[in-house]
Design a protein around this motif. Sequence first.
Motif, PDB file in Angstrom:
ATOM      1  N   ALA A  28       0.842  -1.273  -0.040  1.00 11.62           N
ATOM      2  CA  ALA A  28       0.207   0.104  -0.194  1.00 11.62           C
ATOM      3  C   ALA A  28       1.024   0.888   0.283  1.00 11.62           C
ATOM      4  CB  ALA A  28      -0.826  -0.529   0.716  1.00 11.62           C
ATOM      5  N   ALA A  29       1.957   1.030   0.385  1.00  5.02           N
ATOM      6  CA  ALA A  29       2.759   2.829   0.841  1.00  5.02           C
ATOM      7  C   ALA A  29       3.797   2.463  -1.417  1.00  5.02           C
ATOM      8  CB  ALA A  29       4.114   2.126   1.372  1.00  5.02           C
ATOM      9  N   PRO A  30       3.096   4.015  -1.702  1.00  2.31           N
ATOM     10  CA  PRO A  30       3.948   4.376  -2.938  1.00  2.31           C
ATOM     11  C   PRO A  30       5.210   4.779  -3.051  1.00  2.31           C
ATOM     12  CG  PRO A  30       2.232   5.242  -1.989  1.00  2.31           C
ATOM     13  CD  PRO A  30       2.296   4.880  -0.933  1.00  2.31           C
ATOM     14  N   LEU A  31       5.574   3.481  -3.964  1.00  3.21           N
ATOM     15  CA  LEU A  31       7.244   3.173  -4.043  1.00  3.21           C
ATOM     16  C   LEU A  31       7.533   4.691  -4.767  1.00  3.21           C
ATOM     17  CD1 LEU A  31       7.021   0.708  -7.276  1.00  3.21           C
ATOM     18  CD2 LEU A  31       7.794   0.457  -4.406  1.00  3.21           C
ATOM     19  N   ALA A  32       7.025   5.901  -4.962  1.00  2.89           N
ATOM     20  CA  ALA A  32       7.397   7.138  -5.145  1.00  2.89           C
ATOM     21  C   ALA A  32       7.632   7.765  -4.096  1.00  2.89           C
ATOM     22  CB  ALA A  32       7.224   7.588  -6.966  1.00  2.89           C
ATOM     23  N   GLY A  33       6.802   8.035  -2.873  1.00  2.09           N
ATOM     24  CA  GLY A  33       6.566   8.625  -1.451  1.00  2.09           C
ATOM     25  C   GLY A  33       5.605   9.183  -1.797  1.00  2.09           C
TER      26      GLY A  33
END
Lengths: 165, 165
Positions: A28-33
């Motif tokens: 769920a944590a976006p790779l590009a932040g």
Amino acid sequence: MSDPGEFARILAENERYTESFDRSALTAAPLAGLAIVACMDARLDVGEALGMRIGDAHVIRNAGGIATDDVIRSLIVSEHLLGTDQIILIGHTGCGLLGADEMAIRAQLAASTGVDLDIPLLSFDDLEASIRASVERLRKHPWLKVDKIHGLVFDVATGRLHQVT
Amino acid sequence: MSDPGEFARILAENERYTESFDRSALTAAPLAGLAIVACMDARLDVGEALGMRIGDAHVIRNAGGIATDDVIRSLIVSEHLLGTDQIILIGHTGCGLLGADEMAIRAQLAASTGVDLDIPLLSFDDLEASIRASVERLRKHPWLKVDKIHGLVFDVATGRLHQVT
């Protein structure tokens, strides 16, 4: 006007989509932040316009791309539960809310439905000023600690993003 | 964590995007007459998962894909200013808000920022019940006259949409 068979078509398209789907390793944590806030406009494909790939960014969209309370709620979840540390907010040319006569629209809705409601539609008269105001609201919010916040205009005629702030 | 060069990369990607951009004939009214409400989750590419093309649908997204007041505002604009007549609302498996200990998170935010705010994050314990409640709210809203409203679950492991209501 939607076609009566539209919903069935969507389910069939999705069935085909699953055949090549292979993103089960993503979390769920976006790779590009990154968290993107944008207008709901049908002409703006956020992923394509920003060169994002699946899993890269949270995408938050509403009418106008305005930093409402609900957008702030979503950004708090994005930053504090899922670790994003950059926000890009996108308005666009030709927005339906730009210059809309909000009081006339609301009066017409009250007349046609028989129910008078106090629902601000958040129309605006100056696109860049609206974007600046939204970005400023995010920058000042005590529960948003992210320091990289940009505001951009998307040009629906050319596809180009133009940085406002 | 976002890369320091991420924003510059996005602008470069967009420059490349404009070279092949040719959607200048599209107007603000979605071609498929559709408004999609979905969670902001990075693993859900709404266009791909539903087989939508640019210009087809309004896309409204927030944390959880929940029918908040701001979603209703956006849907009023979508229906009454831009002629959509079908709504699809999408929640998904593995949502960050599913089962989140909201009071603990808010207490921690208050402690770490020194500012105590009453901002409900809208966490929920039952995905399908949450989707049904959101769809029900839309169906009952006096200013939304659209009668085709569906609620779906997107499975982040398989890409499959599953109809709830």
